[in-house]
Structures are given as C-alpha cells and as structure tokens.
Scaffold this active site. Structure first.
Site, PDB file in Angstrom:
ATOM      1  CG  HIS A  68      -1.629   1.285   1.461  1.00  0.00           C
ATOM      2  ND1 HIS A  68      -2.632   1.754   0.649  1.00  0.00           N
ATOM      3  CD2 HIS A  68      -1.457   2.241   2.427  1.00  0.00           C
ATOM      4  CE1 HIS A  68      -3.054   2.930   1.103  1.00  0.00           C
ATOM      5  NE2 HIS A  68      -2.353   3.255   2.178  1.00  0.00           N
ATOM      6  CG  ASP A  70       7.063  17.893 -26.367  1.00  0.00           C
ATOM      7  OD1 ASP A  70       7.214  17.450 -25.221  1.00  0.00           O
ATOM      8  OD2 ASP A  70       6.451  17.278 -27.263  1.00  0.00           O
ATOM      9  CD1 TRP A 102       6.306   3.640   4.165  1.00  0.00           C
ATOM     10  CD2 TRP A 102       7.698   4.414   2.598  1.00  0.00           C
ATOM     11  NE1 TRP A 102       6.678   4.905   4.525  1.00  0.00           N
ATOM     12  CE2 TRP A 102       7.529   5.407   3.579  1.00  0.00           C
ATOM     13  CE3 TRP A 102       8.530   4.682   1.522  1.00  0.00           C
ATOM     14  CZ2 TRP A 102       8.171   6.648   3.521  1.00  0.00           C
ATOM     15  CZ3 TRP A 102       9.169   5.921   1.460  1.00  0.00           C
ATOM     16  CH2 TRP A 102       8.980   6.887   2.448  1.00  0.00           C
ATOM     17  CB  SER A 123      11.102   6.210 -13.585  1.00  0.00           C
ATOM     18  OG  SER A 123       9.981   6.980 -13.930  1.00  0.00           O
ATOM     19  CB  SER A 124      11.995   9.697  -9.682  1.00  0.00           C
ATOM     20  OG  SER A 124      10.876   8.964  -9.308  1.00  0.00           O
ATOM     21  CG  HIS A 171      11.421  14.923   6.388  1.00  0.00           C
ATOM     22  ND1 HIS A 171      10.311  14.467   7.061  1.00  0.00           N
ATOM     23  CD2 HIS A 171      11.219  16.239   6.212  1.00  0.00           C
ATOM     24  CE1 HIS A 171       9.500  15.474   7.310  1.00  0.00           C
ATOM     25  NE2 HIS A 171      10.025  16.562   6.803  1.00  0.00           N
ATOM     26  CD  GLU A 178       9.550  10.269  -2.190  1.00  0.00           C
ATOM     27  OE1 GLU A 178      10.571  10.608  -2.815  1.00  0.00           O
ATOM     28  OE2 GLU A 178       8.479   9.970  -2.740  1.00  0.00           O
ATOM     29  CE1 TYR A 181       7.793  19.537   4.180  1.00  0.00           C
ATOM     30  CE2 TYR A 181       9.743  18.265   4.690  1.00  0.00           C
ATOM     31  CZ  TYR A 181       8.664  19.010   5.103  1.00  0.00           C
ATOM     32  OH  TYR A 181       8.452  19.224   6.432  1.00  0.00           O
ATOM     33  CB  SER A 239      -0.001  28.714  -5.530  1.00  0.00           C
ATOM     34  OG  SER A 239       0.448  28.381  -4.243  1.00  0.00           O
ATOM     35  CG  HIS A 252      11.282  14.856  12.177  1.00  0.00           C
ATOM     36  ND1 HIS A 252      11.143  16.045  11.508  1.00  0.00           N
ATOM     37  CD2 HIS A 252      10.724  13.939  11.376  1.00  0.00           C
ATOM     38  CE1 HIS A 252      10.535  15.845  10.371  1.00  0.00           C
ATOM     39  NE2 HIS A 252      10.254  14.567  10.258  1.00  0.00           N
ATOM     40  CG  HIS A 253      10.963  10.490   9.950  1.00  0.00           C
ATOM     41  ND1 HIS A 253       9.652  10.324   9.563  1.00  0.00           N
ATOM     42  CD2 HIS A 253      11.423  11.560   9.254  1.00  0.00           C
ATOM     43  CE1 HIS A 253       9.343  11.242   8.670  1.00  0.00           C
ATOM     44  NE2 HIS A 253      10.386  12.006   8.466  1.00  0.00           N
ATOM     45  CB  THR A 311       4.290  25.274   6.517  1.00  0.00           C
ATOM     46  OG1 THR A 311       5.465  24.511   6.263  1.00  0.00           O
ATOM     47  CG2 THR A 311       3.083  24.513   6.031  1.00  0.00           C
ATOM     48  CE  LYS A 328       3.562  27.215  -0.495  1.00  0.00           C
ATOM     49  NZ  LYS A 328       4.134  28.279  -1.294  1.00  0.00           N
ATOM     50  NE  ARG A 337       3.045   3.587  11.227  1.00  0.00           N
ATOM     51  CZ  ARG A 337       4.009   4.095  10.470  1.00  0.00           C
ATOM     52  NH1 ARG A 337       5.021   4.743  11.024  1.00  0.00           N
ATOM     53  NH2 ARG A 337       3.976   3.955   9.162  1.00  0.00           N
TER      54      ARG A 337
END
Lengths: 538, 66
Positions: free
Chosen positions: A79, A108, A144, A170-171, A254, A256, A258, A269, A303-304, A329, A332, A451
């Site tokens: 998932h 293009d 994951w 790919s990314s 982290h 990732e 963002y 926006s 922080h994770h 943040t 924004k 979890r």
C-alpha cells in the site's frame, strides 16, 4: 486576450500519429505522456486503495479475521510503495508534463524521448514489485521504509530493491527533463520571476529528487549487499548498526515527503487565485517559502527516529529544525487565506478541494508539530497518531490537491466541462468520509494502539470500526471521481471555452480546449497582465 | 536536393534535416530553437555530472564501509 499566437487553426489531434502503438507506446508528445502518467497514477490509486480496503477490513474488528499477519504486513508495505511511487509521484509528473510546457510557452518537454522512457519504466517496475507477491515466501513485508533486520527476512528483497531502483531512475530522468525544460524552453518574456507558482514548485521539487534519489539507491543497495554479499552495514553481529539504515533512509525519506507535497502547494496556488479572482498574495514569498521548506527538509530527517535513542543535543537540534518548517508553511497558509480575503469567491469543485486542502493539510501540519516535540514523540511514536498525521498530509493534502488539479485542468485536457453536480458530490463524500476514516486514528494513537498490527486490544474496537466504515465509504466515493472523468472525456456535451474559468490567467488558457496536439510551435507573446500573479504587489 | 546540400556546404542555407515527431521539431530550426537546444545540452550535462557524483558517492560508501 490574444496573447498567444499559437497555431489555433490546428485540428485537435493534428500531427498525432494514427497508429495506437506509435501514439501511445512510442509517444514523445508531452500531452500524451502526461495523459499516460495520469492514467497510470489513477490505476495505481485504485490498486493501492484496494490494499487499504483489505487492511481496513482486517482491522474492522479485533482478531485475525481475513488475512494472516505476514499477508497483512505485505499489504501495508505494498500500500505504501504503491501510493507513494505509483499514485502520488506519477500524478504530479503527469500534471507537470501536461501543464509545464503550456504554462511557460514551450512546444514540448526539452527531452521528449527520455520523457517516454521515464514513463515506460514505471509499469515494468510495478509489475516486478507485484510479482513478488506470487513468489514462494511472499513479497516484501517490512513496511515501505524496509527497515533491517525485518526487511532482510524477505526472500523477495532483491526484486523489491531492483523495482525501487527502476522507480528511482524514472524519477531522476523526469526531474532532469523538468529542470532542462523550465530553465531553457521558456517563451521570450517568461522570466523566472514571472513563472506560475506551480512551475516554480516543480522546479524546486525536481532538484530535491535529484539530491535524494541516489541516497535511496545507496540505502537499498546496502540492504542487498547485507543479504546476499556478506556485508554487515546493518548487522550488529558483524560490527554494523541497524540505526545507520534509518539515518540513510530518512535522509532520503523526509525530502521525499516534500517531493509529494510541494507540487501540491503549486497547484493550490493556481486554483485559489482563479476562483478568488485575485492575483496570488505574496508571489515571491510563496516561491521563497517553497525553497525554504525544500532546504529545511534536508535538516530534519532524524525526527522520524527520536525513539532510537540519540544524544540529547541531536534530539534538540532536530526538534527545533522541524518546528522551524512551520514558519514557511505558515506563510503559505496565510498567503492562501489572504488571496481569498476580499476576493469574488465562487465555489466550483476545484476551489472546494483547494479550501479543504488548506484546512485539512493544516490539521496534518499541526499534528506534525506535536510529533516534532521529543517528549511527546516518545508517546506517539509508532502509534496510529502517526498514521493519522501522515494521511492528513498525503490524502487530504497531496491527493486532494491532485483531485482539485484534475477538475481544474480537465476542461483544458478534454475540451469538455465535467459535471459540476457530480464533482461536488464527489467532493462532499470524500471530505466527510476521509475525516471519518482518519480523524478517529488520532484517538487510537493517543490511546496507545500501535501501527502495523493485524490484531488489537478490544479496547480499540469502536474507533477502528468507525475508521474502517469511513475507509470503505471514502474508497467508494472515488468511483464517483472515476465516473466524472469518464463522463467528461467521452460523453459530456458541454464544450469548454479556451479560458475554462472566468478568473483563470496564464498561457495555458490562451490555447484552445482541448489543447491541440502541438502547441506554441510559434513562441507566444507573453504579456504581464495575462499572467496569474499580475497585479501582485511584489 | 543536391543544390540544397551544396548550398548548405557553403553556409547559404540550413541543410535538410530528418523529420522528427516531437513537438520541439518545429522550433528546433529557428535561432531561438538552436539556442534552446544548446542550453538544454549544457543543463543536462551539468545535471548528469551532479547526479553521477551523487550516485557514485552513494555506492562508494558501500565499498568504503564494507
């Protein structure tokens, strides 16, 4: 309005290859590749969603009801990987492919053939990943994040690592393409400080991708060598340390997060000024805030992992660095509200999703601030509070922004207006049920439910049942979304104007709807008053 | 065709080019298009070097820490 001297006389698909294989398998057209990405992303959204349905069905009541614990772990792993690498990231790449050339007046993407390759790698990567579910011993089941030593127990680790390498390649190719396009292919007059915020958000995201994907590649390769080549990076028995993996992984992980939210900021926006009929408030501040968030994302990875036991100085540094992210943040969120303030607001479906994004993403942001506090995190760590937090960020944040973007730009893509009634039905169902799904998970986490468990104490039964019901209904609501898209593309009789929304500004609204197969073969004339942030005081 | 190639050789006109399908083909022949292609090549070269170094460092740590 005649700002773009594109060849409007073109037929809708003038120049498009006639053969299906040439058109879709060998396409080098940014719109076709964008469409492929979006279809792929929607498919993965439903595949990943079906894994989530199974997870919520298992958790509907205490006890092992439907699946065995290993299968449950496979489901949570698949998932996560599917939604992150298959649904959200490709959706943003699809939106970028479609809209960036249109927004900057380019004919293009800069590297059309590489664009094709970076898309077609993805289906093979996911086929490889899903094939592991059929292997003896099952697929990857370490989450994951693939923390060792748990992930090393899986016999299919090599397949998963290779699949992740493919997704990363790919990314990276997509990121190179987007940077090269934005820096070199802009129409004359489209200076960097005149670009739409969505384009800016993608430019910054592409740099983030380039910086962190190699780190992920290194981390998963170390897992591979630990399992198959006798190294001991993460094996204490050989002098290694499993915590090292967490440091390396979250240095990727982290940023990732963002990567999955900055393009969403760009989308919001674009939508809010259109339906507030006002230029974005504080254009430069919005761009700088995105850049600031991207920079800070490299300083907060630990922080994770407060709970692994780091030196107090490190805990304090990562706590304050994380809390610092609230500043850009907050800028924004303030600017989005200020854009709406005093505007001639109307509430079409894209605007509803954008407003829901601002409110619900803020809830996810606030629970993130709670998790940033070291003493509090010791309580919340690895509980359902964390699950609730990141789903508020990624579902009501990223996914809502993608849905809003789909409604916003669908008239430009298809040439038809979608059904506003059914769009709103989809929005209100999604809004209600997503909260029924995820809000009770805060309480479950605060009460101590961990979890990644298929069974739980009977004390958690009530909220889990409510959450599962919300999950099933939220999943069912997305079928309305699918219906709206199919109706709009194939059956809608209502033609879309070039400028589908009254308040819409920007080059993309100067080309016909649907956008012709080739656009801006003659570079457009860019006029300041037609840009989305024209009239903004900075 | 022969005259065109001859003229191209002395710099009078652009040599005939193979038709490519992508949308950049039309502007590729203009001065702006050529400048864009040069810029794209420069950008891609720099990015490829940077990404190559990042990947190299990521894998080098595997060799060094092994």
């Amino acid at each position: 309005m005649a700002t773009a001297t594109t060849q409007d006389l073109h037929e809708e698909h003038h120049g498009a290859p006639k053969s299906f294989v040439q058109r879709w398998l060998m396409s080098t057209n940014h719109k076709d590749i964008g469409t492929l990405y979006l279809i792929f992303s929607l498919t993965m959204f439903f595949v990943g969603g079906s894994f989530a349905m199974l997870i919520r069905a298992e958790l509907f009541k205490p006890g092992l009801e439907l699946v065995q614990p290993y299968t449950f772990n496979e489901l949570t792993t698949m998932h996560g990987l599917t939604m992150i690498f298959g649904a959200i990231m490709p959706a943003f790449v699809g939106l970028g492919n479609w809209m960036i050339p249109l927004m900057i007046g380019a004919p293009d993407m800069a590297l059309p053939r590489m664009n094709n390759l970076s898309f077609w790698i993805l289906p093979f990567a996911f086929i490889l990943l899903y094939s592991t579910l059929l292997l003896p011993g099952g697929g990857p089941a370490g989450g994951w994040t693939m923390y060792p030593p748990l992930s090393l127990q899986s016999g299919s680790l090599a397949y998963a690592v290779f699949a992740i390498h493919l997704m990363g390649i790919s990314s990276v190719m997509g990121a190179i393409n987007i940077i090269a396009t934005i820096l070199n292919m802009r129409a004359p007059g489209m200076d960097l400080v005149k670009m739409p915020v969505f384009v800016w958000s993608w430019l910054i995201t592409a740099f983030l991708l380039i910086a962190v994907i190699p780190v992920l590649a290194g981390a998963v390769t170390m897992l591979l060598t630990d399992k198959y080549f006798g190294t001991s990076f993460f094996n204490p028995g050989g002098g290694g340390d499993p915590v090292l993996y967490q440091h390396v992984f979250w240095f990727f992980g982290h940023p990732e997060v963002y990567i999955m939210i900055l393009p969403a900021f760009g989308i919001i926006s674009e939508i809010i000024p259109t339906f507030a009929r006002k230029p974005i408030f504080g254009y430069k501040a919005m761009v700088l805030a995105i850049a600031c968030i991207a920079f800070l994302s490299f300083l907060v990875w630990a922080h994770h992992m407060f709970a692994v036991g780091m030196p107090v100085g490190a805990d304090i540094f990562f706590m304050y660095a994380t809390m610092l992210i609230a500043v850009p943040t907050g800028i924004k969120v303030f600017n989005w509200v200020a854009t709406m303030w005093g505007g001639s607001l109307t509430f079409e479906t894209p605007m509803l999703f954008a407003i829901a994004f601002v409110v619900l993403f803020s809830i996810g942001g606030f629970s993130g601030l709670m998790l940033a506090l070291v003493p509090a995190d010791f309580q919340y760590h690895d509980t359902y509070f964390v699950v609730a937090h990141f789903h508020y960020v990624l579902v009501t944040g990223a996914a809502f922004a993608i849905m809003g973007a789909a409604y916003y730009w669908m008239p430009k893509w298809s040439g038809h207006m979608y059904s506003e009634f059914w769009g709103k039905v989809h929005f209100w169902c999604s809004l209600v049920f997503v909260n029924v799904l995820f809000f009770p998970q805060h309480f479950l986490g605060l009460a101590g439910m961990p979890r990644r468990i298929p069974d739980y104490n009977v004390a958690f039964a009530g909220f889990n049942m409510v959450s599962s019901i919300g999950g099933f209904l939220f999943g069912a609501s997305q079928l309305i979304f699918l219906g709206v898209i199919i109706h709009c593309v194939f059956f809608s009789k209502q033609k879309a104007a070039n400028r589908a929304w009254e308040g819409a500004k920007g080059l993309e609204w100067t080309v016909p709807s649907p956008a012709p197969y080739h656009t801006f073969e003659v570079p457009p004339v860019v006029r300041d008053e037609e840009l989305a942030h024209s009239g903004a005081d900075d | 065709m022969a005259r065109m190639i001859e003229a191209a050789a002395v710099g009078e006109v652009e040599p005939p080019r193979r038709q490519v399908r992508d949308g950049t083909a039309a502007v590729a022949r203009t001065p702006m298009g050529r400048a864009q292609r040069r810029g794209v090549r420069r950008t891609v070269t720099v990015l490829a070097v940077v990404i190559g170094i990042f990947y190299l460092l990521s894998f080098l740590q595997i060799l060094l820490m092994k």
